[in-house]
Design an enzyme around this catalytic site. Structure first.
Site, PDB file in Angstrom:
ATOM      1  N   SER A 538       0.843  -1.187   0.000  1.00  0.00           N
ATOM      2  CA  SER A 538       0.000   0.000   0.000  1.00  0.00           C
ATOM      3  C   SER A 538       0.887   1.250   0.000  1.00  0.00           C
ATOM      4  O   SER A 538       1.688   1.420  -0.911  1.00  0.00           O
ATOM      5  CB  SER A 538      -0.952  -0.041   1.193  1.00  0.00           C
ATOM      6  OG  SER A 538      -2.010   0.868   1.025  1.00  0.00           O
ATOM      7  N   ASP A 624      -9.448  -3.674  -5.803  1.00  0.00           N
ATOM      8  CA  ASP A 624      -8.934  -2.812  -4.744  1.00  0.00           C
ATOM      9  C   ASP A 624      -9.488  -1.403  -4.927  1.00  0.00           C
ATOM     10  O   ASP A 624      -9.349  -0.803  -5.991  1.00  0.00           O
ATOM     11  CB  ASP A 624      -7.406  -2.789  -4.803  1.00  0.00           C
ATOM     12  CG  ASP A 624      -6.776  -2.138  -3.579  1.00  0.00           C
ATOM     13  OD1 ASP A 624      -7.484  -1.413  -2.854  1.00  0.00           O
ATOM     14  OD2 ASP A 624      -5.575  -2.345  -3.359  1.00  0.00           O
ATOM     15  N   HIS A 658      -8.147  -4.898  -1.413  1.00  0.00           N
ATOM     16  CA  HIS A 658      -6.889  -4.353  -0.915  1.00  0.00           C
ATOM     17  C   HIS A 658      -6.116  -5.355  -0.058  1.00  0.00           C
ATOM     18  O   HIS A 658      -4.891  -5.361  -0.052  1.00  0.00           O
ATOM     19  CB  HIS A 658      -7.179  -3.095  -0.096  1.00  0.00           C
ATOM     20  CG  HIS A 658      -5.974  -2.263   0.192  1.00  0.00           C
ATOM     21  ND1 HIS A 658      -5.213  -1.669  -0.792  1.00  0.00           N
ATOM     22  CD2 HIS A 658      -5.387  -1.921   1.370  1.00  0.00           C
ATOM     23  CE1 HIS A 658      -4.217  -0.990  -0.243  1.00  0.00           C
ATOM     24  NE2 HIS A 658      -4.300  -1.127   1.054  1.00  0.00           N
TER      25      HIS A 658
END
Length: 686
Positions: A538, A624, A658
């Site tokens: 991320s 995501d 995600h």
């Protein structure tokens, strides 16, 4: 490595003009998710990655079995008491998802938990395996039992896009009621009488911006909008105070908070503002019986704790004043005491504030560890439930007896296969950054490992999120093969307090990247590390892309998971989810030329050049909603076109979000895939 030719992404020049600067983006076409060409390209990349790693299949299976064989597959959590029930979750061998359960309480002491055995009188609330059915992805966003224990509000998602459908289950009959509300976000809260459930929904940019009240037994079309946040920088959420006397509606940006409260026994009443928002002031509230507790940062960078009257919650009187060496993280108010979760010297801690005695802190024996309150729903209790772990100590659940001031171990995660913490060592080291700042490093290694050794160096460094020293079963497969594992506690995270965060954001963001490189060089200089594989996800994926540009020669490989590598293009587009909110984290390059130039100087996609890069593995997910799949897809395409070195691999989960794949066996296989690539890239004998 396979000799197959990697896919070539077509170039479709697209101009971006900002602040007089024209940039050509050859791969912007990949942002169109539903274009058959985009899907075909991602599938071609998956096929290439599969063939390029085909020689690792036996190792992947071996690593998967190691993770599986060390995990107690049929297990139970320590039950948590609430209003006459003990709540817990359990897993069963061969099943992907957990099962939420409860049993009637027979006193204050948790029932004895035996591995592989359900508790007598068990009532199953939610079985994730039944709910998931044949879907490739499944997650639960909300699970909240009504105060009388009769109803369960829960929400489910089957795509990974973090948009859930809320349902209400009658726990007396075990059947779902007709109530069904699509498109909600995480969280929610019951009214005191269990007639109403409050939940949040999102806007077109997928920002949680509305709070609604649903009356059980009515149509979702009749739900009442109780609050709408019009400032695009703010998210909203709703929950309960620990006492459950108050509904708490919070609105927050990256730097500012505003809280509203409503008596939980008056669900049709009006929420009242605790204190109007003031830019740069963050605060949270909890109810402590005859007063409120306020944790805030007004003129207190590391936060201070204040009290406030019930009838004037905006009138704050200091209780724990600000300290430059201690960051107050959270508070939990109980009937006879308050618990403060804090951070000092890069470690977390617990402070107890009894109502009628002097405050004190709980001590822990290891040099590095992580501790936090966990599972304390009862307001009137003489015990504090804690979660504790370190890099050698598996996750452990303690009850702290407030009267005897003693820690009682209730359960430590079982690690099968003869795991002995004494076989491993953990260390705290300090690297020196380019500006002289000392950067903490947490290190774990198996005793007797020859040094320097191949190393996985993990980092994040954004949003004041801290990567604390913790245990991992999967990591043992690396340590037992002679690896060092290290965490770089770089600026931009929160490990050393709020200033640590402030010194790694906005126009100081590059400190995050140079800190990480300084840590890598320290590990080499001090003979810890030979080949270093960098890993992050991320915003930590942004870190991976940035350090690959900054010092590619330092790293033997890079693993970037759901990486935020096209940061400038994303933050320039206010129509995208999260962008406006993120301006308080990165700056606003759309309206500020200086921010634009600064971000352009470090964002990974913009700065790929023809140097020799290490091998890179980028892992992403098609659904995501936090970091779009096209960011790593564009990055890998540009690396292939411009850079030397590699190889550069892209793996896209086509049915995930995600957090990657949702089932535990699926996630273990994904981790085994990543670990096999790390071992192969570091040239470690299998």
């Amino acid at each position: 490595m396979s000799s197959q030719t990697p896919p070539t992404a077509k170039k479709v020049p697209s101009d971006r003009v900002h602040h007089g600067d024209t940039v050509v983006d050859d791969y912007a076409w990949l942002t169109v998710k539903d274009d058959p060409e985009t899907v075909a390209y991602l599938e071609a990349e998956n096929a290439y990655t599969q063939q390029a790693t085909a020689h690792l299949k036996p190792l992947q299976e071996k690593l998967f079995q190691e993770i599986k064989d060390r995990t107690l597959e049929t297990d139970l959590s320590v039950p948590t008491r609430k209003r006459g029930w003990w709540y817990y979750s359990r897993t069963e061998e061969g099943k992907q998802y957990g099962i939420q359960c409860r049993v009637a309480a027979q006193g204050e002491t948790p029932p004895e938990v035996k591995a592989g055995e359900a508790l007598p009188g068990e009532e199953i609330l939610l079985d994730g395996n039944e709910l998931a059915g044949d879907n490739d992805f499944f997650s639960i966003g909300t699970s909240a039992v009504s105060p009388d224990g009769a109803l369960l509000a829960y929400s489910v998602n089957f795509t990974g896009d973090e948009r859930f459908t809320l349902k209400v289950k009658d726990l007396t009959t075990g059947e779902d009621l007709p109530d069904e509300i699509p498109g909600i976000f995480y969280g929610g809260a019951w009214s005191a009488d269990g007639t109403a459930f409050f939940y949040t929904t999102v806007d077109d940019a997928w920002r949680p911006n509305q709070v609604h009240r649903h009356t059980v037994g009515t149509s979702a079309e009749d739900d009442l909008l109780v609050h709408e946040e019009t400032d695009e920088r703010f998210w909203v959420g709703v929950g309960l105070s620990r006492s459950e006397h108050y509904l708490v509606l919070s609105a927050g940006s990256k730097i500012t908070s505003e809280v509203r409260i409503l008596e939980a026994d008056d669900p049709t009443g009006e929420f009242r503002v605790v204190r109007p928002r003031e830019t740069g002031v963050e605060y949270g509230i909890d109810h402590a019986g005859d007063h409120f507790l306020i944790l805030h940062n007004q003129n207190a960078e590391n936060f201070e704790l204040a009290t406030a009257p019930l009838d004037d919650p905006g009138n704050w009187t200091p209780l724990i004043e600000h300290r430059t060496d201690t960051r107050l993280l959270d508070i939990d108010a109980f009937q006879d005491h308050t618990v403060v979760h804090f951070r000092r010297d890069g470690l977390t801690g617990i402070r107890i504030l009894p109502r009628d005695a002097e405050p004190y802190e709980i001590s822990f024996p290891e040099p590095i560890y992580d501790v936090a309150p966990a599972g304390n729903p009862e307001f009137g209790t003489g015990r504090l439930r804690l979660g504790y772990t370190s890099m050698v100590t598996p996750p452990s659940v303690f009850d702290y007896d407030l009267q005897a001031r003693e820690l009682v171990l209730l359960k430590q995660k079982v690690v099968l296969g003869g795991y002995d913490p004494a076989d491993y060592e953990q260390f705290r080291e300090w690297a020196t950054a380019s500006d002289g700042t000392r950067i903490p490093i947490s290190i774990v290694v198996r005793k007797g490992t020859d040094r320097p050794a191949p190393t996985v160096l993990y980092g994040y460094g954004s949003y004041e999120m801290s990567i604390d020293p913790s245990f991992s079963i999967a990591r043992l497969s690396l340590l037992d093969r002679g690896f060092v594992f290290a965490i770089a506690h770089i600026r931009g995270g929160g490990e050393m307090g709020r200033r640590w965060y402030e010194d790694g954001k906005f126009q100081k963001k590059k400190n995050t990247f140079t800190d990480f490189v300084a840590v890598a060089r320290h590990l080499k200089d001090e003979s810890w590390s030979s080949a270093i594989i960098a890993r992050g996800g991320s915003a930590g994926g942004l870190l991976m892309g940035a350090v690959a540009n900054l010092a590619p020669e330092v790293f033997a490989g890079v693993v970037a998971q759901v990486p935020f590598v096209d940061a400038l293009n994303t933050i320039l587009d206010p129509s995208l989810p999260l962008t406006v909110i993120e301006w308080d984290e990165w700056g606003d390059p759309l309206h500020n030329a200086d921010v634009y130039e600064y971000m352009k100087s470090y964002t990974p996609y913009e700065n790929v050049d023809d140097r020799v890069y290490p091998p890179i593995l980028a892992i992403t997910s098609l659904n995501d909603t936090r970091v779009f799949y096209h960011e790593p897809a564009k990055w890998i395409a540009k690396l292939r076109d411009v850079a030397n070195g590699g190889p550069f691999l892209l793996k896209t989960e086509m049915d995930a979000g995600h957090g990657g794949r949702s089932g535990r066996y699926d996630s273990w296989r994904e981790e085994a895939f990543t670990l096999s690539w790390i071992l192969d890239t570091a040239k470690v004998a299998q």
